[in-house]
Design an enzyme around this catalytic site. Structure first.
Site, PDB file in Angstrom:
ATOM      1  CG  ASP A  30       0.837  -3.090   1.587  1.00  0.00           C
ATOM      2  OD1 ASP A  30       1.818  -3.756   2.413  1.00  0.00           O
ATOM      3  OD2 ASP A  30       1.484  -2.097   0.844  1.00  0.00           O
ATOM      4  CB  ILE A  31      -0.008   2.388   1.183  1.00  0.00           C
ATOM      5  CG1 ILE A  31      -0.430   3.661   0.738  1.00  0.00           C
ATOM      6  CG2 ILE A  31       1.652   1.911   0.886  1.00  0.00           C
ATOM      7  CD1 ILE A  31       0.117   4.673   1.211  1.00  0.00           C
ATOM      8  CB  VAL A  96       8.115  -0.943   7.703  1.00  0.00           C
ATOM      9  CG1 VAL A  96       7.598  -0.466   8.990  1.00  0.00           C
ATOM     10  CG2 VAL A  96       7.397  -0.182   6.570  1.00  0.00           C
ATOM     11  CG  HIS A 100       5.183  -5.592   8.676  1.00  0.00           C
ATOM     12  ND1 HIS A 100       6.304  -4.916   8.972  1.00  0.00           N
ATOM     13  CD2 HIS A 100       5.403  -5.909   7.473  1.00  0.00           C
ATOM     14  CE1 HIS A 100       7.147  -4.825   7.964  1.00  0.00           C
ATOM     15  NE2 HIS A 100       6.678  -5.596   6.992  1.00  0.00           N
ATOM     16  CG  HIS A 102       3.154  -8.891   4.092  1.00  0.00           C
ATOM     17  ND1 HIS A 102       3.255  -7.528   3.335  1.00  0.00           N
ATOM     18  CD2 HIS A 102       4.444  -8.493   4.775  1.00  0.00           C
ATOM     19  CE1 HIS A 102       4.421  -6.869   3.378  1.00  0.00           C
ATOM     20  NE2 HIS A 102       5.132  -7.547   4.331  1.00  0.00           N
TER      21      HIS A 102
HETATM   22  P1  5GP Z   1       8.054  -5.020   4.167  1.00  0.00           P
HETATM   23  O1  5GP Z   1       8.722  -4.817   3.072  1.00  0.00           O
HETATM   24  O2  5GP Z   1       8.489  -4.534   5.403  1.00  0.00           O
HETATM   25  O3  5GP Z   1       7.804  -6.612   4.730  1.00  0.00           O
HETATM   26  O4  5GP Z   1       6.553  -4.337   4.247  1.00  0.00           O
HETATM   27  C1  5GP Z   1       6.356  -3.309   4.464  1.00  0.00           C
HETATM   28  C2  5GP Z   1       4.942  -2.972   3.700  1.00  0.00           C
HETATM   29  O5  5GP Z   1       4.391  -1.553   4.365  1.00  0.00           O
HETATM   30  C3  5GP Z   1       4.849  -2.841   2.101  1.00  0.00           C
HETATM   31  O6  5GP Z   1       4.198  -3.738   1.632  1.00  0.00           O
HETATM   32  C4  5GP Z   1       4.389  -1.114   2.000  1.00  0.00           C
HETATM   33  O7  5GP Z   1       3.529  -1.062   0.664  1.00  0.00           O
HETATM   34  C5  5GP Z   1       3.483  -1.083   3.286  1.00  0.00           C
HETATM   35  N1  5GP Z   1       3.788   0.517   3.765  1.00  0.00           N
HETATM   36  C6  5GP Z   1       4.664   1.240   3.586  1.00  0.00           C
HETATM   37  N2  5GP Z   1       4.077   2.376   3.951  1.00  0.00           N
HETATM   38  C7  5GP Z   1       2.824   2.419   4.196  1.00  0.00           C
HETATM   39  C8  5GP Z   1       1.906   3.422   4.772  1.00  0.00           C
HETATM   40  O8  5GP Z   1       2.217   4.600   5.125  1.00  0.00           O
HETATM   41  N3  5GP Z   1       0.636   2.760   4.795  1.00  0.00           N
HETATM   42  C9  5GP Z   1       0.328   1.348   4.521  1.00  0.00           C
HETATM   43  N4  5GP Z   1      -0.876   1.171   4.674  1.00  0.00           N
HETATM   44  N5  5GP Z   1       1.110   0.635   4.097  1.00  0.00           N
HETATM   45  C10 5GP Z   1       2.477   1.095   4.221  1.00  0.00           C
END
Ligand code: 5GP
Ligand code: ZN
Length: 114
Positions: A30-31, A96, A100, A102
């Protein structure tokens, strides 16, 4: 070119720090890590969330969880314990909309999650 960020990572159009992959899924860091180990496991197919993957491609869902388990072993967090999170929908902080999971570990987790 896909407008989905994670489809672009699958296609190699956006770089990611990939740690493992299998036929169905890719795992990358994760970034914006929320724990010492924070890896995202995504299916190669585009589905908006894990529920949709379960319906459309159960084998991909299994592949995602097999890869998550492999990541936990590789990152040496399996023995102490780790958390798998699949935020589903905006109210659950999904940001996103490509499915996915985590993989979070390397510290003690709080409960209940906020
Ligand atoms: P969500 O909030 O949808 O459950 O998780 C999306 C995750 O994607 C977040 O933890 C965010 O930090 C990660 N993320 C967003 N953009 C990028 C990216 O361009 N590269 C990577 N490696 N992670 C990303
Ligand atoms: Zn996608």
């Amino acid at each position: 070119m896909s407008e989905c960020l994670f489809c672009r990572i699958v296609a190699g159009e956006v770089l990611a720090d990939t740690v493992a992959e299998n036929d169905h899924a890719i795992a990358f860091r994760d970034i914006n890590p929320a724990a010492p180990t924070h890896v995202l496991v995504i299916p190669r197919v585009h589905e908006p969330n894990v529920a949709a993957v379960a319906s459309a491609s159960p084998e991909a869902l299994v592949g995602m969880f097999q890869l998550a388990a492999q990541v936990a072993d590789d990152e040496a967090i399996a023995e102490d314990g780790y958390r798998l999170v699949a935020n589903t929908g905006a109210a659950a902080h999904q940001t996103v909309f490509h499915a996915h999971v985590h993989v979070l570990g390397g510290r003690t987790m709080g409960w209940p999650p906020g």
